[in-house]
Design a protein around this motif. Structure first.
Motif, PDB file in Angstrom:
ATOM      1  N   THR A 184       0.821  -1.220   0.000  1.00 30.99           N
ATOM      2  CA  THR A 184       0.000   0.000   0.000  1.00 30.99           C
ATOM      3  C   THR A 184       0.851   1.264   0.000  1.00 30.99           C
ATOM      4  O   THR A 184       0.512   2.254  -0.662  1.00 30.99           O
ATOM      5  CB  THR A 184      -0.988   0.010   1.187  1.00 30.99           C
ATOM      6  N   ARG A 187       2.454   1.727  -3.453  1.00 35.09           N
ATOM      7  CA  ARG A 187       1.434   2.298  -4.325  1.00 35.09           C
ATOM      8  C   ARG A 187       1.228   3.773  -4.000  1.00 35.09           C
ATOM      9  O   ARG A 187       0.981   4.589  -4.889  1.00 35.09           O
ATOM     10  CB  ARG A 187       0.110   1.547  -4.159  1.00 35.09           C
ATOM     11  N   TYR A 188       1.325   4.127  -2.735  1.00 37.17           N
ATOM     12  CA  TYR A 188       1.195   5.531  -2.309  1.00 37.17           C
ATOM     13  C   TYR A 188       2.289   6.374  -2.952  1.00 37.17           C
ATOM     14  O   TYR A 188       2.047   7.510  -3.385  1.00 37.17           O
ATOM     15  CB  TYR A 188       1.289   5.589  -0.783  1.00 37.17           C
ATOM     16  N   PHE A 307      -8.668   7.434   0.688  1.00 35.58           N
ATOM     17  CA  PHE A 307      -8.489   5.993   0.579  1.00 35.58           C
ATOM     18  C   PHE A 307      -9.812   5.256   0.768  1.00 35.58           C
ATOM     19  O   PHE A 307     -10.026   4.592   1.780  1.00 35.58           O
ATOM     20  CB  PHE A 307      -7.458   5.515   1.607  1.00 35.58           C
ATOM     21  N   ASP A 311      -9.701   1.726  -3.114  1.00 35.18           N
ATOM     22  CA  ASP A 311      -8.265   1.611  -2.912  1.00 35.18           C
ATOM     23  C   ASP A 311      -7.913   0.294  -2.234  1.00 35.18           C
ATOM     24  O   ASP A 311      -6.909  -0.346  -2.570  1.00 35.18           O
ATOM     25  CB  ASP A 311      -7.757   2.782  -2.066  1.00 35.18           C
TER      26      ASP A 311
END
Length: 338
Positions: A184, A187-188, A307, A311
């Motif tokens: 995560t 991806r951020y 988010f 997401d």
């Protein structure tokens, strides 16, 4: 703004020791009740944490009209079933990561959210910490140039057979537990999902859980990320973002105590080695408190966060593909089962 009245499903350790005490620090979070299938455990936890109500079952808690929102830290295989039941009872839900066991399960939550008109989100607390908001600002401002690669690692040593993380049938294993953080936050950094993944997974012969997973993620245009997560290794966490001008290292990217002073380091981009050119420290703050406060604020103001459940589905699609790659020993397309 009136505080949100929260109920907690189960007396899970993460709730008792980290999340509930942190949320109690916020003026927007009123922890009104905690439930357990063991009434003695529920009352004991309520007394120790100063919580008004204890419930002898999860059903009793979600039926209480006084409760507005539910925090769900149940074992992974119960995340979706009890989040759905809470939503159908009109409760908003903050569910621990991973949001589900598969992306398909996570999509069921979207259907439920839209049908019931409630807020449901995945609890990834690092995204609420000021250090990660600063990382996003630095990357968007071109501080390290074009982002080309990310490397992340998260590990600990746990061989307790009674620990839920070592029980495969209820969603144990390192990828769900800590690999999800690496995914995560990578991806951020890229602000998108990878298109394909390739993984090597080592399974514990007794527990049958993944105890060491390494993966490469292809973000397109030559951009890539790699990570490893292990549950029978030395304790470690770290994440480095590599750009065309410099690199950025997040000292404690995932889990930290509330009194920890987070630090970001930016490379000096000189030879030899990897000397640090700039350092930014942050005042100690509890990211669990910030997470609960953000959810409560958006519930009251009816605003959409950064988010949403969509997401969370993207994260689960990556996890699905990594598990599949571990079996196929080849590249797997992310979202192949949509």
């Amino acid at each position: 703004m009136n505080p949100v009245r929260w109920g907690v499903l189960s007396t899970a350790k993460i709730g008792r020791e980290r999340v509930i005490p942190a949320m109690q620090q916020s003026q927007l979070c009123d922890i009104r009740g905690i439930a357990s299938r063991d009434p003695t455990k529920a009352r004991k936890a309520a007394d120790e944490l100063g919580i008004k109500n204890s419930y002898d079952s999860y059903e009793e808690l979600i039926a209480d009209p006084e409760i507005e929102a539910v925090y769900n830290p149940l074992p992974n295989h119960l995340h979706v079933p009890w989040s759905i039941r809470a939503a159908e009872a009109g409760k908003h839900v903050l569910c621990e990561k991973p949001i589900a066991m598969t992306a398909s399960e996570a999509r069921d939550l979207i259907t439920t959210r839209d049908k019931c008109g409630v807020l449901i989100e995945e609890a990834f607390m690092p995204r609420h910490h000021p250090q990660w908001k600063k990382v996003r600002a630095l990357l968007n401002g071109g501080k390290i140039g074009e982002v080309r690669a990310v490397q992340a690692a998260f590990s600990y040593h746990n061989v307790d057979p009674m620990d839920v993380r070592n029980q495969v049938k209820i969603g144990g294993g390192g990828l769900y537990d800590i690999g999800s953080y690496c995914i995560t936050l990578t991806r951020y950094a890229f602000e998108c999902a990878p298109s394909r993944v390739c993984a090597i997974i080592d399974y514990d012969p007794t527990y049958e859980t993944d105890r060491l997973t390494g993966a490469i993620m292809d973000f397109g245009g030559g951009r890539q990320a790699s990570f490893l997560c292990g549950t029978q290794m030395a304790r470690y966490q770290g994440l480095v973002i590599f750009g065309t001008k410099s690199w950025l290292r997040v000292d404690c990217p995932f889990a930290m105590p509330g009194d920890w002073r987070a630090r970001i380091e930016i490379g000096a981009n000189i030879y030899p080695g990897a000397p640090v050119g700039e350092t930014e420290e942050f005042e100690a703050t509890d990211q669990y408190m910030l997470q609960g406060e953000d959810f409560s604020s958006r519930l009251r103001t009816r605003t959409v966060g950064d988010f949403p459940l969509e997401d969370a589905v993207l994260n689960m699609e990556v996890i699905d593909a990594i598990f599949q790659s571990g079996k196929s020993h080849s590249w797997e397309t992310v979202g192949n089962n949509r």
